[in-house]
Design an enzyme around this catalytic site. Structure first.
Site, PDB file in Angstrom:
ATOM      1  N   ARG A 165      10.679  37.574  31.772  1.00 43.47           N
ATOM      2  CA  ARG A 165      10.484  38.429  30.595  1.00 43.47           C
ATOM      3  C   ARG A 165      11.715  39.296  30.385  1.00 43.47           C
ATOM      4  O   ARG A 165      12.266  39.861  31.329  1.00 43.47           O
ATOM      5  CB  ARG A 165       9.244  39.296  30.759  1.00 43.47           C
ATOM      6  CG  ARG A 165       7.969  38.470  30.852  1.00 43.47           C
ATOM      7  CD  ARG A 165       6.718  39.311  30.884  1.00 43.47           C
ATOM      8  NE  ARG A 165       5.537  38.463  31.088  1.00 43.47           N
ATOM      9  CZ  ARG A 165       4.306  38.914  31.242  1.00 43.47           C
ATOM     10  NH1 ARG A 165       4.074  40.220  31.227  1.00 43.47           N
ATOM     11  NH2 ARG A 165       3.289  38.087  31.424  1.00 43.47           N
ATOM     12  N   ARG A 167       8.684  46.530  37.194  1.00 44.63           N
ATOM     13  CA  ARG A 167       9.013  45.881  35.925  1.00 44.63           C
ATOM     14  C   ARG A 167      10.291  45.065  36.107  1.00 44.63           C
ATOM     15  O   ARG A 167      11.395  45.599  36.068  1.00 44.63           O
ATOM     16  CB  ARG A 167       9.191  46.939  34.829  1.00 44.63           C
ATOM     17  CG  ARG A 167       9.078  46.411  33.412  1.00 44.63           C
ATOM     18  CD  ARG A 167       9.148  47.555  32.417  1.00 44.63           C
ATOM     19  NE  ARG A 167       8.044  48.461  32.577  1.00 44.63           N
ATOM     20  CZ  ARG A 167       6.841  48.296  32.031  1.00 44.63           C
ATOM     21  NH1 ARG A 167       6.617  47.240  31.269  1.00 44.63           N
ATOM     22  NH2 ARG A 167       5.880  49.172  32.212  1.00 44.63           N
ATOM     23  N   GLU A 169      -1.339  48.932  36.169  1.00 47.76           N
ATOM     24  CA  GLU A 169      -1.888  47.632  35.782  1.00 47.76           C
ATOM     25  C   GLU A 169      -1.362  46.513  36.678  1.00 47.76           C
ATOM     26  O   GLU A 169      -0.172  46.429  36.948  1.00 47.76           O
ATOM     27  CB  GLU A 169      -1.522  47.354  34.318  1.00 47.76           C
ATOM     28  CG  GLU A 169      -2.118  46.067  33.776  1.00 47.76           C
ATOM     29  CD  GLU A 169      -1.079  44.975  33.625  1.00 47.76           C
ATOM     30  OE1 GLU A 169      -1.411  43.840  34.008  1.00 47.76           O
ATOM     31  OE2 GLU A 169       0.031  45.246  33.148  1.00 47.76           O
ATOM     32  N   SER A 182      -4.335  41.480  33.559  1.00 44.62           N
ATOM     33  CA  SER A 182      -5.001  41.542  32.252  1.00 44.62           C
ATOM     34  C   SER A 182      -5.783  40.251  32.068  1.00 44.62           C
ATOM     35  O   SER A 182      -5.240  39.162  32.270  1.00 44.62           O
ATOM     36  CB  SER A 182      -3.985  41.690  31.116  1.00 44.62           C
ATOM     37  OG  SER A 182      -3.480  42.991  31.034  1.00 44.62           O
ATOM     38  N   ARG A 206       3.317  42.745  41.964  1.00 47.07           N
ATOM     39  CA  ARG A 206       2.596  44.030  41.944  1.00 47.07           C
ATOM     40  C   ARG A 206       1.566  44.094  43.066  1.00 47.07           C
ATOM     41  O   ARG A 206       1.278  45.180  43.580  1.00 47.07           O
ATOM     42  CB  ARG A 206       1.957  44.243  40.574  1.00 47.07           C
ATOM     43  CG  ARG A 206       3.016  44.440  39.485  1.00 47.07           C
ATOM     44  CD  ARG A 206       2.481  45.082  38.242  1.00 47.07           C
ATOM     45  NE  ARG A 206       3.550  45.306  37.276  1.00 47.07           N
ATOM     46  CZ  ARG A 206       3.430  45.991  36.149  1.00 47.07           C
ATOM     47  NH1 ARG A 206       2.251  46.527  35.822  1.00 47.07           N
ATOM     48  NH2 ARG A 206       4.448  46.151  35.331  1.00 47.07           N
TER      49      ARG A 206
END
Length: 428
Positions: free
Chosen positions: A262, A277, A349, A352, A391
């Protein structure tokens, strides 16, 4: 992708729904494009019918040796040919404009999704486990990793640039163990089929799940025109593209452990230290393809599978229902799992899980058919992180840290660690 017929039938409801996503009214502009398209198509069909009729008359005239009448009719056919070509171009242009406009509008939020335009409006559904109390001030993962000598951020910058990390030795093994543990859990207990999809995809695949045309800046693209996948959701979901699936074969449940890439466009200044990130990270993805009547139930099941990962690892977490403005564009309803990070003293987070209904299926023309029926219907697609490996590594490091800088290995990972129970600095 939205159904233009549904928009024509109830434009006010459509505009109210997208307003919950922070999008200005679109219905009238879409209906106008559709009118142009339909008018061109209607006139084309009428003139095509007229041309066919004239062709038959020409044959009759020639059969009667009436060359004058045949010439007159042929002249009219020539005129119609030019108009038909213009109408065909007009119809295609209007169709492309309508498709492009529809493809840029996010999915409509489900009725039970709370209103709000950012994460402050998300609603906690449940919480599992209590944050641990430490006799010392807990460190963040980057301090733990650098202290052990197993997390090298400088090397990542040297090799690639910012937002890349080199993970070493026992910590690299822990990361590998996490991915294997997740795959084994999902395949043996939740019935997902393990897949190894391509990491590079074409435009049609990126378009099918909604990355294109609107979010191309969030992706990396090769000079050959391929897109690096931002998640295995993209290739796995597209396996249903352009298919009519026998409903007896559904549900399809697939999982994959892949690197994800990403660009983190718009993330400047956020989480610049550590591995929260990154431009490249590993993730176990869950994808389900189901019939429309099963998607709500499947969404809860998928979320439970992701929650089970965190429960088995002994990590405190909470499950949040995202508000309309905080969901991804393809989602109709999303649960986020947020894991507790003691070093940051907050939840972050880690997964999802989204139900996309038929929004992606319309883009992909992915349909199903029940036995004995001629009619097809669009499938429903769901995707979820089951979970992000990087994560999860961070969460284990921070929640299982010891005062001396070592990390205890969670019991669930023991079978994957070759007897290693504590990750600690090894003297050279």
């Amino acid at each position: 992708m939205h159904d233009i017929k549904a928009i024509r039938d109830n434009p006010e409801a459509f505009d109210r729904a997208i307003a919950r996503r922070g999008v200005a009214p679109q219905a009238q502009a879409l209906i106008d494009l559709d009118k142009t398209r339909r008018a061109a198509q209607t006139e084309f069909d009428e003139l095509q019918g007229r041309r066919n009729s004239l062709s038959r008359e020409i044959g009759v005239a020639k059969g009667r040796k009436d060359e004058a009448r045949a010439a007159e009719l042929m002249a009219e056919v020539a005129t119609l040919k030019d108009r038909l070509a213009a109408l065909e171009a007009e119809q295609k242009e209007a169709e492309a404009a309508l498709t492009d406009a529809l493809s840029r509008i996010p999915n409509l939020p489900a009725d039970e999704v709370p209103d709000g335009l950012d994460e402050s409006f998300n609603v906690e559904q449940r919480q599992h486990g209590a944050p641990k109390t430490y006799s010392f001030k807990p460190k963040e993962h980057f301090d733990i990793g650098e202290g052990l000598g197993y997390m090298d951020f400088a090397a990542g910058v040297k090799l690639a640039g910012a937002r890349f990390t080199v993970v070493k030795s026992q910590l690299a093994r822990l990361s590998r163990a996490l991915g294997q543990f997740m795959l084994d859990l999902h395949t043996t207990e939740f019935g997902y089929t393990e897949m190894q999809p391509p990491l590079l995809v074409n435009d049609a695949t990126a378009y099918g799940t909604g990355q294109l045309p609107k979010f191309g800046e969030d992706l990396f693209r090769t000079t050959a025109g391929y897109w690096l996948i931002p998640t295995a959701e993209v290739p796995l979901t597209n396996l249903a593209r352009d298919l009519i699936i026998d409903e007896a074969e559904l549900p399809w449940r697939m999982t994959a452990l892949t690197p994800c890439f990403r660009s983190e466009a718009g993330a400047a200044g956020r989480d610049t230290r550590g591995m929260i990130r990154q431009h490249q990270f590993d993730k176990v993805e869950l994808v389900s393809i189901v019939t429309a009547d099963k998607s709500v139930e499947e969404h809860e099941r998928m979320t439970e599978a992701s929650e089970t990962v965190l429960k088995r690892l002994g990590l405190p977490f909470r499950t949040m229902l995202l508000c309309a403005g905080d969901m991804g564009g393809a989602a109709r309803k999303t649960y986020d799992l947020e894991v507790w990070l003691p070093g940051q003293n907050q939840y972050r987070e880690i997964s999802s899980c989204s139900n996309c209904w038929d929004w992606q299926a319309r883009r992909m023309n992915a349909r199903s058919r029940a036995a004995g029926e001629k009619q097809t219907r669009f499938v429903h697609t769901l995707n979820g992180s089951g979970v992000a490996v990087g994560r999860a590594l961070i969460a284990v490091m921070e929640n299982y840290q010891n005062e001396d800088g070592s990390i205890a290995v969670p019991d669930a990972l023991a079978p994957y660690m070759g007897g290693l129970k504590t990750i600690e600095k090894v003297s050279k």
